[in-house]
Design a protein around this motif. Structure first.
Motif, PDB file in Angstrom:
ATOM      1  N   GLU A 123      20.746  15.743 -25.908  1.00 21.14           N
ATOM      2  CA  GLU A 123      21.598  16.574 -26.767  1.00 21.14           C
ATOM      3  C   GLU A 123      22.425  17.545 -25.934  1.00 21.14           C
ATOM      4  O   GLU A 123      23.613  17.760 -26.201  1.00 21.14           O
ATOM      5  CB  GLU A 123      20.725  17.334 -27.763  1.00 21.14           C
ATOM      6  N   GLN A 124      21.788  18.130 -24.922  1.00 20.18           N
ATOM      7  CA  GLN A 124      22.504  19.074 -24.068  1.00 20.18           C
ATOM      8  C   GLN A 124      23.595  18.353 -23.269  1.00 20.18           C
ATOM      9  O   GLN A 124      24.693  18.886 -23.082  1.00 20.18           O
ATOM     10  CB  GLN A 124      21.531  19.748 -23.104  1.00 20.18           C
ATOM     11  N   ARG A 125      23.305  17.134 -22.803  1.00 21.02           N
ATOM     12  CA  ARG A 125      24.305  16.371 -22.049  1.00 21.02           C
ATOM     13  C   ARG A 125      25.491  16.012 -22.937  1.00 21.02           C
ATOM     14  O   ARG A 125      26.637  16.078 -22.520  1.00 21.02           O
ATOM     15  CB  ARG A 125      23.662  15.115 -21.463  1.00 21.02           C
ATOM     16  N   THR A 126      25.209  15.672 -24.196  1.00 23.78           N
ATOM     17  CA  THR A 126      26.289  15.351 -25.137  1.00 23.78           C
ATOM     18  C   THR A 126      27.162  16.578 -25.387  1.00 23.78           C
ATOM     19  O   THR A 126      28.400  16.494 -25.433  1.00 23.78           O
ATOM     20  CB  THR A 126      25.712  14.836 -26.463  1.00 23.78           C
ATOM     21  N   THR A 127      26.519  17.741 -25.549  1.00 20.05           N
ATOM     22  CA  THR A 127      27.270  18.988 -25.762  1.00 20.05           C
ATOM     23  C   THR A 127      28.158  19.297 -24.563  1.00 20.05           C
ATOM     24  O   THR A 127      29.320  19.702 -24.715  1.00 20.05           O
ATOM     25  CB  THR A 127      26.297  20.163 -26.001  1.00 20.05           C
ATOM     26  N   LEU A 128      27.606  19.122 -23.358  1.00 22.15           N
ATOM     27  CA  LEU A 128      28.381  19.365 -22.142  1.00 22.15           C
ATOM     28  C   LEU A 128      29.589  18.427 -22.072  1.00 22.15           C
ATOM     29  O   LEU A 128      30.712  18.859 -21.760  1.00 22.15           O
ATOM     30  CB  LEU A 128      27.497  19.168 -20.913  1.00 22.15           C
ATOM     31  N   GLN A 129      29.363  17.146 -22.377  1.00 20.98           N
ATOM     32  CA  GLN A 129      30.458  16.179 -22.343  1.00 20.98           C
ATOM     33  C   GLN A 129      31.581  16.592 -23.286  1.00 20.98           C
ATOM     34  O   GLN A 129      32.757  16.542 -22.936  1.00 20.98           O
ATOM     35  CB  GLN A 129      29.938  14.782 -22.710  1.00 20.98           C
ATOM     36  N   GLN A 175      36.879  18.492 -24.175  1.00 19.07           N
ATOM     37  CA  GLN A 175      37.734  19.349 -25.012  1.00 19.07           C
ATOM     38  C   GLN A 175      38.556  20.294 -24.133  1.00 19.07           C
ATOM     39  O   GLN A 175      39.749  20.521 -24.381  1.00 19.07           O
ATOM     40  CB  GLN A 175      36.868  20.146 -25.994  1.00 19.07           C
ATOM     41  N   ALA A 176      37.923  20.841 -23.094  1.00 18.76           N
ATOM     42  CA  ALA A 176      38.647  21.727 -22.176  1.00 18.76           C
ATOM     43  C   ALA A 176      39.763  20.969 -21.465  1.00 18.76           C
ATOM     44  O   ALA A 176      40.879  21.482 -21.304  1.00 18.76           O
ATOM     45  CB  ALA A 176      37.672  22.321 -21.151  1.00 18.76           C
ATOM     46  N   GLN A 177      39.467  19.748 -21.061  1.00 16.08           N
ATOM     47  CA  GLN A 177      40.503  18.913 -20.428  1.00 16.08           C
ATOM     48  C   GLN A 177      41.657  18.670 -21.379  1.00 16.08           C
ATOM     49  O   GLN A 177      42.829  18.722 -21.008  1.00 16.08           O
ATOM     50  CB  GLN A 177      39.901  17.563 -20.013  1.00 16.08           C
ATOM     51  N   GLN A 178      41.324  18.370 -22.605  1.00  9.71           N
ATOM     52  CA  GLN A 178      42.337  18.110 -23.629  1.00  9.71           C
ATOM     53  C   GLN A 178      43.249  19.316 -23.808  1.00  9.71           C
ATOM     54  O   GLN A 178      44.480  19.187 -23.898  1.00  9.71           O
ATOM     55  CB  GLN A 178      41.603  17.785 -24.936  1.00  9.71           C
ATOM     56  N   LYS A 179      42.662  20.518 -23.848  1.00 10.99           N
ATOM     57  CA  LYS A 179      43.455  21.737 -23.988  1.00 10.99           C
ATOM     58  C   LYS A 179      44.344  21.960 -22.757  1.00 10.99           C
ATOM     59  O   LYS A 179      45.499  22.376 -22.876  1.00 10.99           O
ATOM     60  CB  LYS A 179      42.530  22.947 -24.196  1.00 10.99           C
ATOM     61  N   ALA A 194      42.300  29.200 -23.011  1.00  8.85           N
ATOM     62  CA  ALA A 194      41.211  28.659 -23.819  1.00  8.85           C
ATOM     63  C   ALA A 194      40.502  27.518 -23.079  1.00  8.85           C
ATOM     64  O   ALA A 194      39.270  27.402 -23.133  1.00  8.85           O
ATOM     65  CB  ALA A 194      41.753  28.164 -25.154  1.00  8.85           C
ATOM     66  N   ALA A 195      41.284  26.694 -22.359  1.00  6.75           N
ATOM     67  CA  ALA A 195      40.698  25.580 -21.607  1.00  6.75           C
ATOM     68  C   ALA A 195      39.798  26.100 -20.493  1.00  6.75           C
ATOM     69  O   ALA A 195      38.671  25.614 -20.303  1.00  6.75           O
ATOM     70  CB  ALA A 195      41.815  24.713 -21.020  1.00  6.75           C
ATOM     71  N   LEU A 196      40.266  27.100 -19.755  1.00  6.86           N
ATOM     72  CA  LEU A 196      39.466  27.652 -18.660  1.00  6.86           C
ATOM     73  C   LEU A 196      38.217  28.336 -19.194  1.00  6.86           C
ATOM     74  O   LEU A 196      37.124  28.213 -18.615  1.00  6.86           O
ATOM     75  CB  LEU A 196      40.307  28.632 -17.836  1.00  6.86           C
ATOM     76  N   GLU A 197      38.365  29.047 -20.293  1.00  6.30           N
ATOM     77  CA  GLU A 197      37.225  29.754 -20.886  1.00  6.30           C
ATOM     78  C   GLU A 197      36.146  28.758 -21.315  1.00  6.30           C
ATOM     79  O   GLU A 197      34.946  28.975 -21.084  1.00  6.30           O
ATOM     80  CB  GLU A 197      37.707  30.577 -22.077  1.00  6.30           C
ATOM     81  N   LEU A 198      36.572  27.650 -21.909  1.00  6.40           N
ATOM     82  CA  LEU A 198      35.628  26.633 -22.368  1.00  6.40           C
ATOM     83  C   LEU A 198      34.929  25.954 -21.186  1.00  6.40           C
ATOM     84  O   LEU A 198      33.713  25.739 -21.210  1.00  6.40           O
ATOM     85  CB  LEU A 198      36.378  25.596 -23.212  1.00  6.40           C
ATOM     86  N   ALA A 199      35.715  25.638 -20.166  1.00  6.50           N
ATOM     87  CA  ALA A 199      35.124  25.004 -18.983  1.00  6.50           C
ATOM     88  C   ALA A 199      34.175  25.952 -18.270  1.00  6.50           C
ATOM     89  O   ALA A 199      33.120  25.544 -17.770  1.00  6.50           O
ATOM     90  CB  ALA A 199      36.239  24.559 -18.034  1.00  6.50           C
ATOM     91  N   HIS A 200      34.549  27.231 -18.232  1.00 12.07           N
ATOM     92  CA  HIS A 200      33.694  28.231 -17.594  1.00 12.07           C
ATOM     93  C   HIS A 200      32.361  28.345 -18.336  1.00 12.07           C
ATOM     94  O   HIS A 200      31.292  28.463 -17.707  1.00 12.07           O
ATOM     95  CB  HIS A 200      34.415  29.581 -17.577  1.00 12.07           C
ATOM     96  N   ALA A 201      32.418  28.289 -19.638  1.00  6.32           N
ATOM     97  CA  ALA A 201      31.186  28.347 -20.432  1.00  6.32           C
ATOM     98  C   ALA A 201      30.324  27.111 -20.154  1.00  6.32           C
ATOM     99  O   ALA A 201      29.097  27.208 -20.037  1.00  6.32           O
ATOM    100  CB  ALA A 201      31.525  28.440 -21.914  1.00  6.32           C
ATOM    101  N   PRO A 220      31.779  15.039 -12.958  1.00  7.75           N
ATOM    102  CA  PRO A 220      30.729  14.103 -12.531  1.00  7.75           C
ATOM    103  C   PRO A 220      29.431  14.280 -13.322  1.00  7.75           C
ATOM    104  O   PRO A 220      28.702  13.317 -13.550  1.00  7.75           O
ATOM    105  CB  PRO A 220      30.529  14.455 -11.049  1.00  7.75           C
ATOM    106  N   LEU A 221      29.170  15.521 -13.719  1.00 11.96           N
ATOM    107  CA  LEU A 221      27.964  15.796 -14.505  1.00 11.96           C
ATOM    108  C   LEU A 221      28.122  15.287 -15.935  1.00 11.96           C
ATOM    109  O   LEU A 221      27.149  14.860 -16.571  1.00 11.96           O
ATOM    110  CB  LEU A 221      27.701  17.304 -14.505  1.00 11.96           C
ATOM    111  N   ALA A 222      29.332  15.320 -16.435  1.00 10.47           N
ATOM    112  CA  ALA A 222      29.585  14.929 -17.823  1.00 10.47           C
ATOM    113  C   ALA A 222      29.753  13.421 -17.999  1.00 10.47           C
ATOM    114  O   ALA A 222      29.696  12.918 -19.122  1.00 10.47           O
ATOM    115  CB  ALA A 222      30.840  15.645 -18.336  1.00 10.47           C
ATOM    116  N   PHE A 223      29.954  12.689 -16.900  1.00 10.70           N
ATOM    117  CA  PHE A 223      30.130  11.243 -17.009  1.00 10.70           C
ATOM    118  C   PHE A 223      28.879  10.601 -17.607  1.00 10.70           C
ATOM    119  O   PHE A 223      27.751  10.992 -17.294  1.00 10.70           O
ATOM    120  CB  PHE A 223      30.346  10.608 -15.624  1.00 10.70           C
TER     121      PHE A 223
END
Length: 299
Positions: free
Chosen positions: A27-33, A38-42, A64-71, A130-133
């Motif tokens: 579940e955590q890996r899915t959330t990270l992905q 989403q951050a990439q999309q933004k 917003a993209a950087l903030e999401l990726a940072h989180a 690489p972690l989200a793949f």
């Protein structure tokens, strides 16, 4: 150096990312992905808007993209960010808390801010993607990277070999020739049937020179025969290697016997890395009515 080699190995194989991802609950890996994508999309939308001219909205999306990726970078198994990188991200987010609402309010300083937001996001992507793949994506990326580098190396080797072996453009001169039809330029036109001919029973020389002095290992000569009326060819000749305005080596050579189907002859110059200004072929004896040479190449 070991750190660099480790980073290079990880870029190709993604072993550390794979191990970290395996330790994360599904579940955590899915959330990270989802956060990473989403951050990439933004970010991509921000870059498109910035290029189109909607710069105020682009700035907001980039932040917003950087903030999401940072989180997302705070996930349990995410590699820790260097302190300097984390500080830069926090500074960029702080500097972008109050952004222009209208495009007309975007000023020069905002251009640098937009670039900083996008660049910092790209640096986070290198860590998080690489972690989200998933497994299939990771295999595809490995194959693409290894295959791409292998292709580049093979192409470089092939191109290098071609450069080393390709015929060098040469300037041509001769003591004389038997009319314009049999000019010295015939020996570098790549056509075996066109030849340089000397007048009847006349010694002479033909010389080839690169556009600027350089090292050569050998000269290749295709003897002539005077196609259509085979009565000419070079037998004995001296190969003079010139450097520094003078001949530094003379190589006595026998190009005979006369043949209707002459073979290429390769003669080592034997001057190592000495820059060669020109190579002169001094025709001393000939077959039939006079001397003839079909092609000359310096390698």
């Amino acid at each position: 150096m070991s750190s660099l080699s480790t980073e290079v190995r990880e870029w190709f194989l993604l072993r550390d990312a794979e191990q970290r991802a395996a330790k994360m609950p599904a579940e955590q890996r899915t959330t990270l992905q989802r956060k990473v994508h989403q951050a990439q999309q933004k970010k991509e939308a921000a870059e498109a808007l910035w290029a189109y001219g909607g710069r105020a909205e682009a700035l907001a999306l980039a932040r917003a993209a950087l903030e999401l990726a940072h989180a997302a970078s705070g996930a349990d198994q995410a590699p820790p960010l260097p302190d300097e990188q984390r500080t830069e991200i926090e500074k960029a987010l702080s500097a972008s808390e109050r952004l222009p609402v209208l495009d007309a309010e975007v000023e020069g300083e905002h251009q640098a801010l937009f670039k900083a937001l996008v660049d910092l996001h790209a640096a986070l992507d290198a860590v998080l993607l690489p972690l989200a793949f998933d497994d299939a994506e990771r295999v595809r990326v490995r194959r693409t990277r290894v295959g791409g580098v292998a292709f580049f190396l093979i192409a470089s080797l092939v191109f290098g070999a071609w450069l080393a072996r390709r015929p060098v453009a040469l300037k041509i001169d001769a003591s004389t020739s038997w009319g314009a039809r049999f000019a010295p330029a015939n020996v570098t036109d790549g056509v075996d049937s066109t030849e340089w001919l000397l007048p009847d029973s006349t010694p002479g020389w033909l010389e080839v020179a690169p556009s600027k002095p350089r090292a050569f290992a050998r000269i290749k000569i295709l003897n002539g025969k005077n196609s259509g009326n085979p009565d000419r060819g070079v037998l004995e000749a001296d190969i003079e290697v010139w450097s520094g305005g003078r001949p530094i080596k003379t190589i006595p050579t026998n190009l005979g016997p006369f043949s209707l189907k002459p073979d290429w002859r390769s003669i080592d110059l034997g001057v190592g890395k000495t820059p060669v200004e020109k190579v002169r072929i001094v025709v001393k004896t000939w077959a039939g009515q006079g001397g003839a040479i079909a092609e000359v190449v310096l390698e």
